[in-house]
Design an enzyme around this catalytic site. Structure first.
Site, PDB file in Angstrom:
ATOM      1  CD  GLU A   1      -6.365  -0.922   6.238  1.00 22.47           C
ATOM      2  OE1 GLU A   1      -5.235  -1.218   6.534  1.00 22.47           O
ATOM      3  OE2 GLU A   1      -6.617   0.365   5.610  1.00 22.47           O
TER       4      GLU A   1
ATOM      5  CG  ASN B   1      -7.152   2.249  17.862  1.00 27.14           C
ATOM      6  OD1 ASN B   1      -7.057   1.998  16.694  1.00 27.14           O
ATOM      7  ND2 ASN B   1      -7.023   1.409  18.916  1.00 27.14           N
ATOM      8  CD  GLU B   2      -5.138   7.881  19.419  1.00 30.05           C
ATOM      9  OE1 GLU B   2      -4.562   7.309  18.486  1.00 30.05           O
ATOM     10  OE2 GLU B   2      -5.018   7.337  20.767  1.00 30.05           O
TER      11      GLU B   2
ATOM     12  CB  SER C   1       1.927   6.919   5.564  1.00 29.61           C
ATOM     13  OG  SER C   1       0.843   6.503   6.195  1.00 29.61           O
TER      14      SER C   1
ATOM     15  CD  GLN D   1      -2.786  -0.874   2.360  1.00 33.26           C
ATOM     16  OE1 GLN D   1      -3.971  -0.155   2.498  1.00 33.26           O
ATOM     17  NE2 GLN D   1      -2.422  -1.551   3.666  1.00 33.26           N
ATOM     18  N   GLY D   2       0.395   2.063  -0.622  1.00 41.94           N
ATOM     19  CA  GLY D   2       1.115   3.713  -0.590  1.00 41.94           C
ATOM     20  C   GLY D   2       0.105   4.483  -0.448  1.00 41.94           C
TER      21      GLY D   2
END
Lengths: 388, 351
Positions: free
Chosen positions: A243, A371-372, A128, A125-126
């Site tokens: 996801e 999670n934030e 970030s 995956q790309g």
């Protein structure tokens, strides 16, 4: 409400179980974050595909089995029960594939899905970038249109499996004048193109589970674009939904861990009961794994009746990542002074996998959207609280 | 495999919800608090009109003959609206118990039709609870004695009232003398019946706790959207958002646990009792978390008599130990998962 498996589902479970008993390697494979281990896991994907088990929910024409979500859950339960190898191509099969099926052209589906099913193409995956983590709309890596090519320049980071993967899917900024989530495009590209430099990043366990990727005027055909130019954000959000929602972490995984934790506790009970909080944590772990399985079945049944995955996908991600931490922290506490031993330490016996799991569990609340960020999504989209 | 409720069940739930929204507003609950009995005849009669009291009375006795799954939906609503009435003790638990008494017991004919039409109140005394709810208004008490079932008239018992912090609860210490005349089922039959009552009661509490948890979350959301500080609604601050998001997670993952318990109980599955205890633990945890977080979001208002939060919060606190405290239910789960030969792990979820 009818919480029974049909005859057909029971037969399906037997069939899965029988195949796995015959085929799951007796010796665990080496870590897929090593070169040899990666190759072993790729070969395993090929073997799964040989039995038509690598992507059970896909249509038969592209290498799947046409299973519904309940059959998928059954498959996953048996898969974890059999302690079968981790799925080196899960980013492709569980995350990209549903997106590809929804947004891809026929030509793209035929081109990518069968090779994904067999493990010939392993996907990374790309998303970030150094300046775009939780704030994914801050993506800067650019793809400039030049005839029937995009010319990509910039950097991606924390790309899982990218060290040995074949292909990458991700978001790139195609409109240089755009801001935030506008002007982004979803592009698929092979990682061996000229101008790509992959720099492995060592993880907490010392292995290179992810990588930085540098793009220096990398030319990618426009036919590798998924959906329209500028529609990347919407497409990516669909992937993120899969996801967090259902497919990234199937409940069998946690139920298998909870079972192992109960066994571990019982083996050490005589010493461990001096700290009653450990017994309680084991109990909570088992109940948590059950709750996660039940919630997943409930979602699957609602989807089968025409429902949609909404913000509850975010509750899933928080729940399983915190449960995984609880279970592995509890295992470490049970193992006591031996918990720190590396898996290959002469006196580690078979306890090393708990350390591996403990380290990996630390990442759970961070990857796939921290999670934030999930709590923000729940608060704003599920509870209707005002945006910040 | 279908983990959803039938359309008919949901429609009935929705009708009850609409009714309670109008008939059980917080101001009305406060008025009922002030009465000596703590109960409203009017409300009870209206609940009977809705068909709730007839829900699990068999059709031959004038009821609708529904079961545990229907009650789970209704009990969520009774919790959400904090109905000041031990309705499900009579209409769910006593109806279930009376229906299963040996067929020659005249009690069934005498009481089941009255439960169905809403004219009878039946209190239940079980050793897991130190007190009996609503004993003062009961027309009949069904009491445990060494696993036997006894049916006792109110004038045969001595009651002493024990006030609870939860204004709607009416708890009584019951003194009585068992005799051959009061015994309606011997221990060999009663043991299983009382186990059935306990499981259904714990399930009912679990469902009420889910409703209470949701109500307190909703109150917290409302308050944080309206209350402004630093020039903004406090609900726009992440520290506040995350408190409430955590509650939503707990509720989301307690619900299917409660629903599984109801289904397994209704279908006599071998693990039903364990699933009920799990449900009770999960729902109580969600309710207490919701109370704590909603209180925090309410700020000082949450600590006042004036704010409605108190009526739901105190109910949630009180119900935590009703029909088995956490130690009781954890022990039941632990005895199951730590027993030799218990099959755990993937694929065992619905046994």
């Amino acid at each position: 409400m009818r919480l029974e498996y049909t005859e057909r589902q029971q037969r399906f479970r037997k069939e899965v179980r029988a195949w796995l008993e015959q085929n799951v390697p007796k010796q665990p494979l080496r870590s897929f974050d090593t070169e040899e281990g990666f190759a072993e896991h790729r070969a395993w994907e090929g073997k799964l595909a040989g039995g038509h088990w690598s992507a059970v929910t896909w249509p038969k024409e592209v290498g799947g089995r046409g299973c519904d979500l309940i059959e998928w859950l059954i498959f996953e339960e048996e898969y974890w029960r059999a302690s079968a190898p981790l799925r080196v191509n899960q980013n492709g099969i569980f995350l990209l594939a549903p997106t590809l099926m929804e947004y891809g052209t026929e030509e793209q589906k035929q081109r990518f899905l069968p090779r994904m099913a067999t493990g010939e193409d392993i996907w990374a995956q790309g998303w970030s970038e150094p300046g775009a983590g939780s704030d994914m709309a801050a993506i800067r890596c650019k793809a400039v249109r030049d005839g029937d090519h995009y010319v990509i320049s910039g950097q991606k980071t924390w790309s899982t499996r990218a060290v040995w993967a074949d292909w990458l899917f991700g978001l790139f900024r195609t409109d240089p004048n755009s801001v935030r989530h506008h002007g982004l495009t979803f592009i698929l590209l092979p990682l061996n193109l000229p101008g790509i430099t992959i720099r492995p990043v060592q993880q907490l366990n010392g292995e290179t589970g992810f990588a930085e990727i540098f793009f220096d005027e990398v030319r990618v055909p426009v036919s590798n674009r998924l959906a329209d130019e500028g529609a990347g954000w919407q497409v990516a959000m669909a992937t993120a939904g899969f996801e967090r929602g259902l497919m990234l972490r199937s409940p069998g995984r946690f139920q298998q861990t909870a079972k192992a934790l109960v066994d571990l506790y019982l083996r050490h009970q005589a010493r461990i009961d001096a700290d009653p909080s450990i017994r309680d944590a084991v109990l909570q772990s088992w109940m948590g794994a059950e709750a996660y399985a039940l919630a997943t079945y409930r979602t699957a049944c609602r989807l089968a009746k025409g429902g949609q995955i909404g913000a509850e996908a975010s509750t899933n991600k928080i729940f399983w990542s915190e449960l995984d931490l609880l279970m592995h922290e509890t295992a470490m506490r049970i193992l006591g002074a031996r918990a720190e031993l590396m898996p290959h330490a002469p006196d580690a016996g078979d306890i090393g996998r708990w350390l591996d799991g403990f380290l990996f569990a630390q990442a759970g609340p961070i990857y796939a959207g921290t999670n934030e960020i999930q709590r923000n999504i729940i608060a704003e989209r599920m509870l209707g609280l005002p945006r910040s | 495999m279908d983990f959803t409720f039938e359309e008919q069940q949901v429609a009935f739930r929705d009708a009850v919800r609409k009714f309670l929204m109008v008939e059980a507003a917080p101001e009305m609950l406060r008025e009922i608090w002030e009465t000596e009995s703590g109960r409203s005849k009017d409300l009870r009669a209206k609940l009977a009109d809705q068909g709730i009291t007839a829900l699990s009375v068999p059709e031959e006795f004038g009821g609708i003959g529904l079961g545990d799954l229907d009650w789970v939906l209704i009990n969520q609503e009774l919790g959400y609206y904090a109905i000041p009435d031990s309705l499900s003790d009579t209409a769910y638990l006593a109806a279930w118990l009376l229906t299963r008494l040996p067929s020659d017991v005249a009690l069934k004919k005498a009481w089941l039709p009255r439960i169905a039409n809403g004219t009878a109140r039946i209190a239940i005394g079980h050793p897991v609870n130190p007190f009996v709810s609503d004993a003062q208004l009961a027309d009949l008490l069904l009491l445990w004695h060494d696993d036997e079932v006894h049916a006792v008239q109110r004038d045969q018992v001595k009651l002493s009232f024990n006030p609870s912090i939860e204004m709607s609860r009416r708890l009584y210490q019951v003194k009585w003398t068992p005799s051959d005349a009061t015994r309606v089922a011997p221990a060999r039959i009663g043991r299983e019946l009382w186990e059935g009552v306990l499981n259904r009661a714990a399930l009912a509490v679990s469902a009420q706790q889910l409703g209470l948890a949701q109500r307190m979350l909703d109150l917290g959301i409302d308050h944080s959207a309206q209350r402004k500080q630093f020039g903004k609604p406090i609900g726009s601050f992440q520290a506040v958002k995350h408190q409430l998001a955590d509650v939503a997670v707990k509720i989301e993952f307690a619900k299917p646990v409660v629903f599984r318990a109801a289904h397994c109980l209704a279908n006599n599955r071998p693990r039903a009792a364990v699933h009920v205890s799990h449900a009770k633990l999960a729902a109580c945890e969600a309710a207490w978390a919701s109370a704590r977080r909603s209180m925090q979001v309410h700020g000082a208002m949450g600590y006042t008599w004036e704010a409605d939060l108190q009526m739901f919060m105190k109910r949630a606190w009180a119900l935590d130990a009703a029909w088995g405290d956490r130690a009781f239910h954890k022990t039941r789960v632990a005895q199951f998962i730590f027993a030799e030969g218990t099959a755990l792990g993937p694929g065992e979820t619905f046994n």
